[in-house]
Design a protein around this motif. Sequence first.
Motif, PDB file in Angstrom:
ATOM      1  N   ARG A   1       0.837  -1.215   0.000  1.00  0.00           N
ATOM      2  CA  ARG A   1       0.000   0.000   0.000  1.00  0.00           C
ATOM      3  C   ARG A   1       0.863   1.253   0.000  1.00  0.00           C
ATOM      4  NH1 ARG A   1      -3.186  -2.816   4.036  1.00  0.00           N
ATOM      5  NH2 ARG A   1      -5.014  -3.667   3.006  1.00  0.00           N
ATOM      6  N   LYS A   2       1.937   1.237   0.797  1.00  0.00           N
ATOM      7  CA  LYS A   2       2.833   2.399   0.860  1.00  0.00           C
ATOM      8  C   LYS A   2       3.480   2.644  -0.497  1.00  0.00           C
ATOM      9  CE  LYS A   2       6.626   4.221   3.717  1.00  0.00           C
ATOM     10  NZ  LYS A   2       7.078   5.177   2.838  1.00  0.00           N
ATOM     11  N   LYS A   3       3.939   1.591  -1.151  1.00  0.00           N
ATOM     12  CA  LYS A   3       4.554   1.739  -2.473  1.00  0.00           C
ATOM     13  C   LYS A   3       3.541   2.241  -3.495  1.00  0.00           C
ATOM     14  CE  LYS A   3       8.185  -1.675  -1.843  1.00  0.00           C
ATOM     15  NZ  LYS A   3       8.730  -2.962  -2.277  1.00  0.00           N
ATOM     16  N   LEU A   4       2.301   1.752  -3.404  1.00  0.00           N
ATOM     17  CA  LEU A   4       1.254   2.216  -4.321  1.00  0.00           C
ATOM     18  C   LEU A   4       0.974   3.697  -4.095  1.00  0.00           C
ATOM     19  CD1 LEU A   4      -0.869   1.757  -6.483  1.00  0.00           C
ATOM     20  CD2 LEU A   4      -2.407   0.925  -4.702  1.00  0.00           C
ATOM     21  N   GLU A   5       0.920   4.109  -2.842  1.00  0.00           N
ATOM     22  CA  GLU A   5       0.706   5.530  -2.536  1.00  0.00           C
ATOM     23  C   GLU A   5       1.839   6.380  -3.085  1.00  0.00           C
ATOM     24  OE1 GLU A   5       0.114   5.778   1.681  1.00  0.00           O
ATOM     25  OE2 GLU A   5      -1.784   4.719   1.598  1.00  0.00           O
ATOM     26  N   GLU A   6       3.073   5.903  -2.919  1.00  0.00           N
ATOM     27  CA  GLU A   6       4.230   6.638  -3.439  1.00  0.00           C
ATOM     28  C   GLU A   6       4.174   6.735  -4.964  1.00  0.00           C
ATOM     29  OE1 GLU A   6       7.510   4.463  -1.815  1.00  0.00           O
ATOM     30  OE2 GLU A   6       7.230   5.303   0.201  1.00  0.00           O
ATOM     31  N   LEU A   7       3.794   5.649  -5.606  1.00  0.00           N
ATOM     32  CA  LEU A   7       3.668   5.639  -7.065  1.00  0.00           C
ATOM     33  C   LEU A   7       2.624   6.648  -7.519  1.00  0.00           C
ATOM     34  CD1 LEU A   7       4.301   4.262  -9.832  1.00  0.00           C
ATOM     35  CD2 LEU A   7       2.429   2.702  -9.307  1.00  0.00           C
ATOM     36  N   CYS A   8       1.479   6.645  -6.864  1.00  0.00           N
ATOM     37  CA  CYS A   8       0.406   7.573  -7.221  1.00  0.00           C
ATOM     38  C   CYS A   8       0.815   9.016  -6.956  1.00  0.00           C
ATOM     39  CB  CYS A   8      -0.879   7.220  -6.477  1.00  0.00           C
ATOM     40  SG  CYS A   8      -1.642   5.703  -7.083  1.00  0.00           S
ATOM     41  N   ASP A   9       1.536   9.255  -5.867  1.00  0.00           N
ATOM     42  CA  ASP A   9       2.032  10.606  -5.588  1.00  0.00           C
ATOM     43  C   ASP A   9       2.944  11.092  -6.712  1.00  0.00           C
ATOM     44  OD1 ASP A   9       0.670  10.904  -3.201  1.00  0.00           O
ATOM     45  OD2 ASP A   9       2.386  10.358  -1.946  1.00  0.00           O
ATOM     46  N   LYS A  10       3.842  10.229  -7.160  1.00  0.00           N
ATOM     47  CA  LYS A  10       4.764  10.608  -8.239  1.00  0.00           C
ATOM     48  C   LYS A  10       4.020  10.848  -9.553  1.00  0.00           C
ATOM     49  CE  LYS A  10       8.915   8.479  -6.427  1.00  0.00           C
ATOM     50  NZ  LYS A  10       9.984   7.481  -6.632  1.00  0.00           N
ATOM     51  N   ALA A  11       2.949  10.087  -9.779  1.00  0.00           N
ATOM     52  CA  ALA A  11       2.158  10.234 -11.000  1.00  0.00           C
ATOM     53  C   ALA A  11       1.115  11.341 -10.876  1.00  0.00           C
ATOM     54  CB  ALA A  11       1.467   8.922 -11.333  1.00  0.00           C
ATOM     55  N   VAL A  12       1.002  11.924  -9.704  1.00  0.00           N
ATOM     56  CA  VAL A  12       0.048  12.983  -9.392  1.00  0.00           C
ATOM     57  C   VAL A  12      -1.390  12.535  -9.689  1.00  0.00           C
ATOM     58  CG1 VAL A  12      -0.404  15.469  -9.560  1.00  0.00           C
ATOM     59  CG2 VAL A  12       1.879  14.610 -10.065  1.00  0.00           C
ATOM     60  N   ILE A  13      -1.712  11.346  -9.198  1.00  0.00           N
ATOM     61  CA  ILE A  13      -3.076  10.831  -9.295  1.00  0.00           C
ATOM     62  C   ILE A  13      -3.455  10.222  -7.947  1.00  0.00           C
ATOM     63  CG2 ILE A  13      -2.975  10.342 -11.776  1.00  0.00           C
ATOM     64  CD1 ILE A  13      -2.649   7.338 -11.013  1.00  0.00           C
ATOM     65  N   SER A  14      -4.746  10.083  -7.729  1.00  0.00           N
ATOM     66  CA  SER A  14      -5.201   9.443  -6.493  1.00  0.00           C
ATOM     67  C   SER A  14      -5.177   7.925  -6.679  1.00  0.00           C
ATOM     68  CB  SER A  14      -6.616   9.897  -6.151  1.00  0.00           C
ATOM     69  OG  SER A  14      -7.535   9.369  -7.089  1.00  0.00           O
ATOM     70  N   ILE A  15      -5.197   7.232  -5.573  1.00  0.00           N
ATOM     71  CA  ILE A  15      -5.236   5.769  -5.637  1.00  0.00           C
ATOM     72  C   ILE A  15      -6.526   5.311  -6.315  1.00  0.00           C
ATOM     73  CG2 ILE A  15      -5.348   3.655  -4.248  1.00  0.00           C
ATOM     74  CD1 ILE A  15      -3.423   5.003  -2.296  1.00  0.00           C
ATOM     75  N   GLY A  16      -7.625   6.024  -6.057  1.00  0.00           N
ATOM     76  CA  GLY A  16      -8.894   5.695  -6.706  1.00  0.00           C
ATOM     77  C   GLY A  16      -8.799   5.791  -8.221  1.00  0.00           C
ATOM     78  N   THR A  17      -8.117   6.820  -8.705  1.00  0.00           N
ATOM     79  CA  THR A  17      -7.920   6.976 -10.151  1.00  0.00           C
ATOM     80  C   THR A  17      -7.089   5.829 -10.700  1.00  0.00           C
ATOM     81  OG1 THR A  17      -8.094   9.377 -10.007  1.00  0.00           O
ATOM     82  CG2 THR A  17      -6.978   8.480 -11.956  1.00  0.00           C
ATOM     83  N   PHE A  18      -6.050   5.435  -9.963  1.00  0.00           N
ATOM     84  CA  PHE A  18      -5.223   4.301 -10.381  1.00  0.00           C
ATOM     85  C   PHE A  18      -6.085   3.066 -10.590  1.00  0.00           C
ATOM     86  CE2 PHE A  18      -2.764   0.491  -9.497  1.00  0.00           C
ATOM     87  CZ  PHE A  18      -1.668   0.660 -10.311  1.00  0.00           C
ATOM     88  N   TYR A  19      -6.947   2.777  -9.599  1.00  0.00           N
ATOM     89  CA  TYR A  19      -7.794   1.587  -9.699  1.00  0.00           C
ATOM     90  C   TYR A  19      -8.873   1.730 -10.772  1.00  0.00           C
ATOM     91  CZ  TYR A  19      -5.619  -0.630  -5.681  1.00  0.00           C
ATOM     92  OH  TYR A  19      -4.724  -1.231  -4.843  1.00  0.00           O
ATOM     93  N   THR A  20      -9.273   2.951 -11.078  1.00  0.00           N
ATOM     94  CA  THR A  20     -10.216   3.162 -12.181  1.00  0.00           C
ATOM     95  C   THR A  20      -9.539   2.837 -13.514  1.00  0.00           C
ATOM     96  OG1 THR A  20     -11.442   4.855 -10.977  1.00  0.00           O
ATOM     97  CG2 THR A  20     -11.640   4.876 -13.384  1.00  0.00           C
ATOM     98  N   LEU A  21      -8.286   3.264 -13.640  1.00  0.00           N
ATOM     99  CA  LEU A  21      -7.529   3.005 -14.873  1.00  0.00           C
ATOM    100  C   LEU A  21      -7.125   1.541 -15.007  1.00  0.00           C
ATOM    101  CD1 LEU A  21      -5.200   6.135 -14.802  1.00  0.00           C
ATOM    102  CD2 LEU A  21      -7.093   5.724 -16.380  1.00  0.00           C
ATOM    103  N   TYR A  22      -6.764   0.921 -13.875  1.00  0.00           N
ATOM    104  CA  TYR A  22      -6.279  -0.456 -13.876  1.00  0.00           C
ATOM    105  C   TYR A  22      -6.993  -1.260 -12.789  1.00  0.00           C
ATOM    106  CZ  TYR A  22      -2.608   1.934 -16.439  1.00  0.00           C
ATOM    107  OH  TYR A  22      -1.925   2.710 -17.333  1.00  0.00           O
ATOM    108  N   PRO A  23      -8.215  -1.701 -13.071  1.00  0.00           N
ATOM    109  CA  PRO A  23      -8.974  -2.429 -12.047  1.00  0.00           C
ATOM    110  C   PRO A  23      -8.402  -3.812 -11.707  1.00  0.00           C
ATOM    111  CG  PRO A  23     -10.258  -2.204 -14.072  1.00  0.00           C
ATOM    112  CD  PRO A  23      -8.991  -1.431 -14.255  1.00  0.00           C
TER     113      PRO A  23
END
Length: 59
Positions: free
Chosen positions: A16-38
Motif C-alpha cells: 500500500r505504501k509503495k502504491l501511494e508513493e507511485l500515485c504521488d509521483k504520478a500525481v493521481i489518487s489511488i482511486g484513479t489508479f484503480y479506475t484506470l487499472y482495475p
Amino acid sequence: MPSKPVLSDTDKKAIRKKLEELCDKAVISIGTFYTLYPTKEDLFLETITDIQRRILHSP
C-alpha cells in the motif's frame, strides 16, 4: 496446482505504501489508479503494449 500465496499484514502495508508513493509521483489518487487499472492483468497488458510500441519505434 499451487494455492495463491497469502500476504502478511506487513506485506500488505508495504505494498500500500509503495502504491501511494507511485500515485504521488504520478500525481493521481489511488482511486484513479484503480479506475484506470482495475485488475493486475489490465496494468500488465498496458505495460507490455507500451514496451512493444517503444521497441518497434526505436531508432
